[in-house]
Design a protein around this motif. Structure first.
Motif, PDB file in Angstrom:
ATOM      1  N   PHE A   1       0.827  -1.210   0.000  1.00  0.00           N
ATOM      2  CA  PHE A   1       0.000   0.000   0.000  1.00  0.00           C
ATOM      3  C   PHE A   1       0.864   1.264   0.000  1.00  0.00           C
ATOM      4  O   PHE A   1       0.508   2.263  -0.634  1.00  0.00           O
TER       5      PHE A   1
ATOM      6  N   ARG B   1      -2.960   3.214  -5.632  1.00  0.00           N
ATOM      7  CA  ARG B   1      -3.373   3.577  -4.281  1.00  0.00           C
ATOM      8  C   ARG B   1      -4.692   4.368  -4.247  1.00  0.00           C
ATOM      9  O   ARG B   1      -4.786   5.429  -3.646  1.00  0.00           O
TER      10      ARG B   1
ATOM     11  N   CYS C   1      -4.796  -2.781  -2.632  1.00  0.00           N
ATOM     12  CA  CYS C   1      -5.034  -1.476  -2.024  1.00  0.00           C
ATOM     13  C   CYS C   1      -6.484  -1.335  -1.574  1.00  0.00           C
ATOM     14  O   CYS C   1      -6.765  -0.752  -0.522  1.00  0.00           O
TER      15      CYS C   1
END
Length: 437
Positions: free
Chosen positions: A340, A346, A354
């Motif tokens: 992440f 992201r 994510c």
């Protein structure tokens, strides 16, 4: 009505010990007078002295405020009766031997039982009449021949009838004979109303007779003989191994002669399969909730204390020395956090890993009651986001939080107010798109 008026009177309520004593005496005297009308005229001369002594004893107990002591263990009347009754149930072996010998020797027998095989069994009409109401009715209509009453028991081998009559005398049987004639004895116990023998036959058939090739016939016989325990055992066996049993000759004959039973068994099979699927689904849901609980623990552990090579910036990590971590999901959360932090996408709708991390962070924020001091990233951000969610979405998340807390038990990193979320009567639903590590 007099008792009701007395209980409703204001004199029954008191504040000090003297009033309590006086009120108690008035209530006792009234109850005694109402339950024993006219008994004083027939009492003995010393009866008034006994009553005065009992009243003085009660007054002494009231003055000292001492409760009446309970009886000592094992000295109560009902306990003694139970022990005596239990002792009477154990029949000495000598008595059973005497009854067994009475049947085998036929001493002063007055009854002859004939069977299909042509054998005649000498017995006593009083014993058979007491043990079986059906045999008693047959004996009342039996004819005399050469000074003996004669009845006939048909539909069973001679040896099975002999074992049956011996059981009526002493409740004894040989194990080999029981295995050989268990089916006939079950029928005889039902026809002649001998429930104790039926219980023995059902137990023997359940333990050593049921098989895939005869379970269908046994099921039909159990229903004809009113043996629900045996019928249930047969039905469970059919449901447990339906593919094999449905190919046997007994199933094919039952399908032609008793289609209603086949339909009932098929419905039971579908119901059992549905319950099995529901049970597997519940077990899978419990597994998911437990994984989410462990993920929450590992996430707080990493962000608060640090583990291996990952943790807060103000924490000195121990590297490989901390490899033995007690949190099972710690390694998976560590890999997810590293991905992440380095992923170029992201965003919640981008990378699958994510998106999973976003869901874990949001779930933590809903379970955290200290957002100002919490070290988990984005905790306050999701707290602010909660205010703008719709009622339906908020309900889903609350249900998920309750189920995770309920499955995990006591969570060390959560305060005591988390119990307010738990609602065991709710139907728990995972929000769309949620998953676990």
């Amino acid at each position: 009505m007099e008792c009701v008026e007395l209980l409703d009177s204001p004199d029954l309520f008191f504040l000090d010990g003297g009033d309590a004593h006086a009120t108690d005496f008035s209530l006792e005297n009234h109850l005694e007078s109402s339950s024993s009308a006219g008994a004083k005229n027939k009492a003995a001369p010393g009866h008034s002295h006994i009553h005065s002594h009992s009243h003085s004893r009660r007054a002494q107990l009231h003055r000292s405020n001492a409760p009446v002591p309970p009886p000592l263990p094992g000295t109560s009347y009902y306990g003694a009766r139970r022990k005596a009754k239990a002792a009477c149930r154990r029949v000495p072996e000598g008595v059973l031997d005497s009854w067994d010998r009475l049947f085998l020797e036929g001493y002063q027998s007055d009854l002859r039982v004939s069977t299909d095989g042509g054998a005649e069994i000498s017995s006593h009409s009083c014993v058979l009449g007491v043990k079986s109401p059906v045999l008693r009715a047959m004996l009342e209509e039996a004819r005399l021949r050469d000074g003996f009453r004669c009845i006939r028991v048909s539909g069973a081998p001679s040896e099975a009838v002999r074992v049956f009559i011996r059981f009526l005398y002493s409740s004894r049987f040989e194990q080999e004979q029981m295995k050989e004639h268990a089916l006939h004895l079950l029928v005889l116990s039902h026809v002649f109303s001998v429930p104790s023998l039926k219980t023995v036959c059902v137990d023997q058939l359940e333990r050593g007779f049921l098989a895939t090739d005869n379970v269908v016939d046994m099921l039909q016989l159990a229903r004809l003989c009113d043996a629900p325990r045996l019928a249930l055992a047969c039905a469970r066996m059919v449901i447990g191994d339906f593919k094999t049993i449905s190919l046997t000759d007994g199933w094919k004959v039952m399908r032609r002669t008793n289609p209603s039973m086949e339909q009932e068994l098929l419905e039971s099979l579908v119901e059992a399969d549905t319950r099995r699927q529901e049970r597997a689904k519940r077990m899978e849901e419990k597994k998911v909730y437990l994984q989410l609980y462990e993920a929450m623990e590992a996430l707080v552990h990493i962000c608060r204390d640090g583990c291996r090579t990952i943790g807060p910036r103000d924490q000195a990590l121990k590297g490989s020395l901390a490899a033995a971590c007690k949190f099972r999901a710690c390694k998976g959360i560590e890999l997810l956090v590293r991905h992440f932090s380095a992923c170029g996408v992201r965003v919640p709708g981008g990378c699958a890993n994510c998106r999973r991390m976003w869901q874990l962070l949001e779930l933590h924020s809903r379970m955290c009651f200290l957002p100002d001091t919490c070290k988990v990233p984005l905790c306050r951000h999701f707290k602010e986001k909660m205010r703008n969610l719709g009622r339906k979405e908020e309900t889903k998340w609350n249900l998920l939080v309750c189920k995770v807390l309920e499955r995990g038990g006591t969570m060390g990193f959560m305060p005591g107010r988390r119990k307010n979320f738990i609602n065991p009567k709710a139907s728990w639903v995972l929000p769309r798109g949620s998953s676990c590590i």
